[in-house]
Design an enzyme around this catalytic site. Sequence first.
Site, PDB file in Angstrom:
ATOM      1  N   ASN A   1      66.781  56.200  33.899  1.00 33.80           N
ATOM      2  CA  ASN A   1      65.397  55.374  33.209  1.00 33.80           C
ATOM      3  C   ASN A   1      65.301  54.127  34.524  1.00 33.80           C
ATOM      4  O   ASN A   1      65.931  53.219  34.366  1.00 33.80           O
ATOM      5  CB  ASN A   1      65.395  54.871  31.936  1.00 33.80           C
ATOM      6  CG  ASN A   1      64.403  54.072  31.231  1.00 33.80           C
ATOM      7  OD1 ASN A   1      63.391  53.571  32.076  1.00 33.80           O
ATOM      8  ND2 ASN A   1      64.354  53.919  30.145  1.00 33.80           N
TER       9      ASN A   1
ATOM     10  N   HIS B   1      56.948  58.578  31.470  1.00 37.09           N
ATOM     11  CA  HIS B   1      57.974  57.816  31.659  1.00 37.09           C
ATOM     12  C   HIS B   1      59.168  58.613  31.613  1.00 37.09           C
ATOM     13  O   HIS B   1      59.222  59.219  30.591  1.00 37.09           O
ATOM     14  CB  HIS B   1      57.677  56.659  30.817  1.00 37.09           C
ATOM     15  CG  HIS B   1      59.125  55.738  30.884  1.00 37.09           C
ATOM     16  ND1 HIS B   1      59.721  55.246  32.060  1.00 37.09           N
ATOM     17  CD2 HIS B   1      59.724  55.392  29.631  1.00 37.09           C
ATOM     18  CE1 HIS B   1      60.887  54.501  31.663  1.00 37.09           C
ATOM     19  NE2 HIS B   1      60.933  54.618  30.283  1.00 37.09           N
TER      20      HIS B   1
ATOM     21  N   CYS C   1      58.842  49.239  30.450  1.00 34.35           N
ATOM     22  CA  CYS C   1      58.655  50.740  30.889  1.00 34.35           C
ATOM     23  C   CYS C   1      57.365  51.076  31.210  1.00 34.35           C
ATOM     24  O   CYS C   1      56.901  52.141  31.801  1.00 34.35           O
ATOM     25  CB  CYS C   1      59.726  51.538  30.055  1.00 34.35           C
ATOM     26  SG  CYS C   1      61.301  51.119  29.858  1.00 34.35           S
TER      27      CYS C   1
HETATM   28  O1  UT7 Z   1      62.346  53.273  28.553  1.00 36.06           O
HETATM   29  C1  UT7 Z   1      62.158  52.701  27.283  1.00 36.06           C
HETATM   30  C2  UT7 Z   1      62.307  53.514  26.130  1.00 36.06           C
HETATM   31  N1  UT7 Z   1      63.659  53.842  25.704  1.00 36.06           N
HETATM   32  C3  UT7 Z   1      63.871  55.221  25.420  1.00 36.06           C
HETATM   33  O2  UT7 Z   1      62.983  55.927  24.901  1.00 36.06           O
HETATM   34  C4  UT7 Z   1      65.437  55.334  24.931  1.00 36.06           C
HETATM   35  C5  UT7 Z   1      65.179  56.048  23.576  1.00 36.06           C
HETATM   36  N2  UT7 Z   1      66.478  56.442  22.941  1.00 36.06           N
HETATM   37  C6  UT7 Z   1      67.253  57.411  23.531  1.00 36.06           C
HETATM   38  O3  UT7 Z   1      66.892  58.170  24.557  1.00 36.06           O
HETATM   39  C7  UT7 Z   1      68.595  57.662  22.528  1.00 36.06           C
HETATM   40  O4  UT7 Z   1      68.471  57.443  21.169  1.00 36.06           O
HETATM   41  C8  UT7 Z   1      70.058  57.342  23.400  1.00 36.06           C
HETATM   42  C9  UT7 Z   1      69.835  58.413  24.640  1.00 36.06           C
HETATM   43  C10 UT7 Z   1      69.913  55.962  23.727  1.00 36.06           C
HETATM   44  C11 UT7 Z   1      71.088  57.792  22.400  1.00 36.06           C
HETATM   45  O5  UT7 Z   1      70.996  58.940  21.956  1.00 36.06           O
HETATM   46  P1  UT7 Z   1      71.089  59.250  20.292  1.00 36.06           P
HETATM   47  O6  UT7 Z   1      71.320  60.657  20.201  1.00 36.06           O
HETATM   48  O7  UT7 Z   1      70.050  58.671  19.575  1.00 36.06           O
HETATM   49  O8  UT7 Z   1      72.621  58.526  19.990  1.00 36.06           O
HETATM   50  P2  UT7 Z   1      73.101  57.476  18.977  1.00 36.06           P
HETATM   51  O9  UT7 Z   1      72.612  56.223  19.546  1.00 36.06           O
HETATM   52  O10 UT7 Z   1      72.576  57.856  17.547  1.00 36.06           O
HETATM   53  O11 UT7 Z   1      74.759  57.637  19.123  1.00 36.06           O
HETATM   54  C12 UT7 Z   1      75.482  58.788  18.802  1.00 36.06           C
HETATM   55  C13 UT7 Z   1      76.844  58.496  18.818  1.00 36.06           C
HETATM   56  C14 UT7 Z   1      77.284  57.170  18.176  1.00 36.06           C
HETATM   57  O12 UT7 Z   1      78.760  57.458  17.693  1.00 36.06           O
HETATM   58  P3  UT7 Z   1      78.865  57.634  16.292  1.00 36.06           P
HETATM   59  O13 UT7 Z   1      78.301  56.446  15.535  1.00 36.06           O
HETATM   60  O14 UT7 Z   1      78.080  58.932  15.994  1.00 36.06           O
HETATM   61  O15 UT7 Z   1      80.412  57.752  16.189  1.00 36.06           O
HETATM   62  C15 UT7 Z   1      77.332  56.248  19.221  1.00 36.06           C
HETATM   63  O16 UT7 Z   1      78.275  55.205  19.273  1.00 36.06           O
HETATM   64  O17 UT7 Z   1      77.171  58.359  20.421  1.00 36.06           O
HETATM   65  C16 UT7 Z   1      77.768  57.270  20.497  1.00 36.06           C
HETATM   66  N3  UT7 Z   1      77.421  56.840  21.836  1.00 36.06           N
HETATM   67  C17 UT7 Z   1      78.242  57.242  22.829  1.00 36.06           C
HETATM   68  N4  UT7 Z   1      79.127  58.280  23.209  1.00 36.06           N
HETATM   69  C18 UT7 Z   1      79.654  58.432  24.369  1.00 36.06           C
HETATM   70  C19 UT7 Z   1      76.504  56.266  22.312  1.00 36.06           C
HETATM   71  N5  UT7 Z   1      76.541  55.667  23.542  1.00 36.06           N
HETATM   72  C20 UT7 Z   1      77.656  56.638  24.269  1.00 36.06           C
HETATM   73  C21 UT7 Z   1      78.056  56.852  25.286  1.00 36.06           C
HETATM   74  N6  UT7 Z   1      78.966  57.748  25.511  1.00 36.06           N
HETATM   75  N7  UT7 Z   1      77.481  56.439  26.568  1.00 36.06           N
END
Ligand code: UT7
Length: 329
Positions: free
Chosen positions: A286, A256, A119
Amino acid sequence: MTTPNSTIRSVVLGIGSYLPEKIVTNDDLAKIVDTSDEWIRERSGIHQRHIAADGELTSDLALHAAKRALADAGIDAQEIDLIVLATSTPDNTFPATATKVQAALGINHGAAFDVQAVCSGFVFAMTTADALIKCGQAQKALVIGAETFSRILDWKDRATCVLFGDGAGAVVLGAEQGQGTNDDRGILASKLRSDGRHYDKLFVDGGVSSTQTVGYLRMQGPEVFKHAVKNISSVVLETLEIADMPISQVNWFVPHQANKRILDGAAKKLKLTPEQVVVTVDKHGNTSAASVPLALDVAVKDGRIKKDDVVLLEAMGGGFTWGAVLLRW
Ligand code: UT7
């Protein structure tokens, strides 16, 4: 501030971008994985993304963007003597996708190669092209970020497949004589960073040397998130320090586009107003190395970024890699 060779500046002469025709909404994705429009909007700020058509390759997206950038610059492709293309989704492992674009533009002089910093690719490519221009290797460069991330997504993994999209953006950089001060147009400073200890936090689980497969993107999302705001703000401040410019002189922040919450967090930490931040993650998702030039093109074409404005580009991605470029438009 005066630095060696600082009188030669890499000035943006033109910009262009391209998005594949097909738009995939969050509701479309909710039909194939257990997710919802609400979750994707709230956690990432993404509403939709563009996805390349079957047979539409990274080089095709790059070529469209490059032609638009050349038209915007009002120069003929034959004037280009350097192409640096940032991508993690090349058409082939080799040759470089940049050489395909070079041939398609009818150029057979100068040099063309790819840069792979995921990225952060466009920021790395801009810095590379700037260095080659400053040392006299090139006079006019095409710097392209182009990706078909849809090809390396695991469409069964809801944690990653909802976040990415395809697209390309390009700028033409030209060597111009500057005064060596921050009043010059062109790239004023840049800083590149990486830290390979985080290799497995955002990676593709396949590769030529390891598995002889292409593999799928894997990400420890919250881990990446944790590092993002900190890394972005520190590299932005380092870049401003190199130029000896206070952040109050920055007009536009073009980050980004990974997650709206990361953009908001970085802007807040840097004390930039929401109005100064160019946001396209809602419409593009992204797009990895394509995201910065795509966002830049939007803000130039809609009239926000004007000649002589100070623009700050930044990115962070797999590796980890991160960096920033400060320029006067
Ligand atoms: O470009 C390179 C750089 N990349 C980035 O900067 C990405 C950085 N990370 C992020 O943007 C965020 O961490 C994400 C958008 C990927 C995820 O957001 P989050 O608030 O960190 O969520 P999480 O991964 O902690 O997941 C929270 C919950 C989980 O469920 P439980 O364990 O709380 O029951 C996940 O299983 O959300 C669940 N989950 C989803 N639910 C519905 C994960 N993906 C999804 C989804 N739809 N697509």
